[in-house]
Design a protein around this motif. Sequence first.
Motif, mmCIF file in Angstrom:
data_model
loop_
_atom_site.group_PDB
_atom_site.id
_atom_site.type_symbol
_atom_site.label_atom_id
_atom_site.label_comp_id
_atom_site.label_asym_id
_atom_site.label_seq_id
_atom_site.Cartn_x
_atom_site.Cartn_y
_atom_site.Cartn_z
ATOM 1 N N SER A 125 -71.055 51.553 21.855
ATOM 2 C CA SER A 125 -71.750 51.291 23.026
ATOM 3 C C SER A 125 -71.256 52.465 23.876
ATOM 4 N N ASP A 127 -70.500 52.346 26.794
ATOM 5 C CA ASP A 127 -69.206 52.214 27.869
ATOM 6 C C ASP A 127 -68.124 53.008 27.084
ATOM 7 N N LYS A 128 -68.127 53.239 25.848
ATOM 8 C CA LYS A 128 -67.003 53.966 25.048
ATOM 9 C C LYS A 128 -67.184 55.628 25.423
ATOM 10 N N ILE A 130 -68.897 57.057 27.986
ATOM 11 C CA ILE A 130 -68.964 57.572 29.716
ATOM 12 C C ILE A 130 -67.519 57.859 29.932
ATOM 13 N N LYS A 170 -75.954 46.914 31.314
ATOM 14 C CA LYS A 170 -74.704 47.404 31.463
ATOM 15 C C LYS A 170 -74.346 48.312 30.216
ATOM 16 N N PRO A 171 -73.374 49.269 30.415
ATOM 17 C CA PRO A 171 -73.203 50.114 29.160
ATOM 18 C C PRO A 171 -72.607 49.364 28.141
ATOM 19 N N ALA A 172 -72.109 48.542 28.172
ATOM 20 C CA ALA A 172 -71.447 47.741 26.999
ATOM 21 C C ALA A 172 -72.742 47.132 26.295
ATOM 22 N N TYR A 210 -73.147 45.011 38.485
ATOM 23 C CA TYR A 210 -74.324 45.526 37.947
ATOM 24 C C TYR A 210 -75.276 44.471 38.522
ATOM 25 N N ILE A 233 -75.762 52.326 36.131
ATOM 26 C CA ILE A 233 -75.384 52.861 34.698
ATOM 27 C C ILE A 233 -75.381 54.491 34.858
ATOM 28 N N ASP A 241 -66.688 58.130 35.286
ATOM 29 C CA ASP A 241 -66.224 56.504 35.766
ATOM 30 C C ASP A 241 -65.949 56.391 37.164
#
Length: 317
Positions: A125, A127-128, A130, A170-172, A210, A233, A241
């Motif tokens: 994903s 979020d890991k 960014i 969202k990033p996830a 978000y 995002i 971050d």
Amino acid sequence: MALANKFERASATARKFTLEYLEQITNNFSEEHVIGRGAYGVVYKGVLENGEVIALKKLCWRPDTNDTEFSTEFNNLMRVQHPNITRLVGYCYHQGHELIEHKGEYIFPHVEERVLCFEYLKGGSLDKKISDESCGLDWHTRFKIINGVSLGLHYLHNGSKDSIYHLDLKPANILLDKNMVPKIGDFGLSRLFPSAQTIITNKNIGTRGYMPPEYIDKGEITSKHDVFSLGVIIIPIMAGDEGYFKSAHMSSQEFLELVHENWRKRLQATMLSHTSDQIETCIKIALRCVEVDRNKRPTIAEIVNELNKVGTREEFT
């Protein structure tokens, strides 16, 4: 039963799996196969008999469970096929009775096991991925992710007669394949709207940070809901971050200059003029997306058009 019949009539593009088969390829949904967890269930990794690796989203079962999220995600995924949207491989909707102990007695309650099976994406994903702009992903990859997510969202909003609003972008929920191509996933909160209109809800669902202010304050849902989320995002993709915090405490021009200068330092001699244009365009788009007044936010079609202009430009200087 009505929902079970609906899945029986599902398109052949989604394969129907038995619960026994999915248990077999995940070693009875064992912990060693877990690759993710969320509010609505657990994601497992499995391998089909043809060698295809898939991700299995098994929804949590509770006595008060209803089918809303499963049905919504299934139906909306059946409507979409796009390179930047996670591909639905198949599903399992199992009904039966299970022996459990309850207050010293053995009972056989009716249970439903619901599993959605997706293509497995090696990149994980977003979020890991960014991180601060001074390290991590290169600019070409970041621009590809921004552009790809925008194209996927554009397809959801405008790809058919009825618009699909994701409502939890969202990033996830953005997954990456082995080539870092982004694919929008997790459609459990998505909604189908037959026309461009404002919907009022009295229940906030989604992820804080978000959600746009009009949704938090008044429960208003429009296409600009997803656009706001997209802006939130893009900012950390551009500025790490801490990007969103920085942007909230600077003028738009100050933030643009800061991010642009940080990328200039990182790229140095390799920063071509069209790369500079891409960086500036993405920052400006992101800042417009998170405007408090939704009427000042661009549509996703306008965003895609602006990205196309800088994404296809040849470098001659």
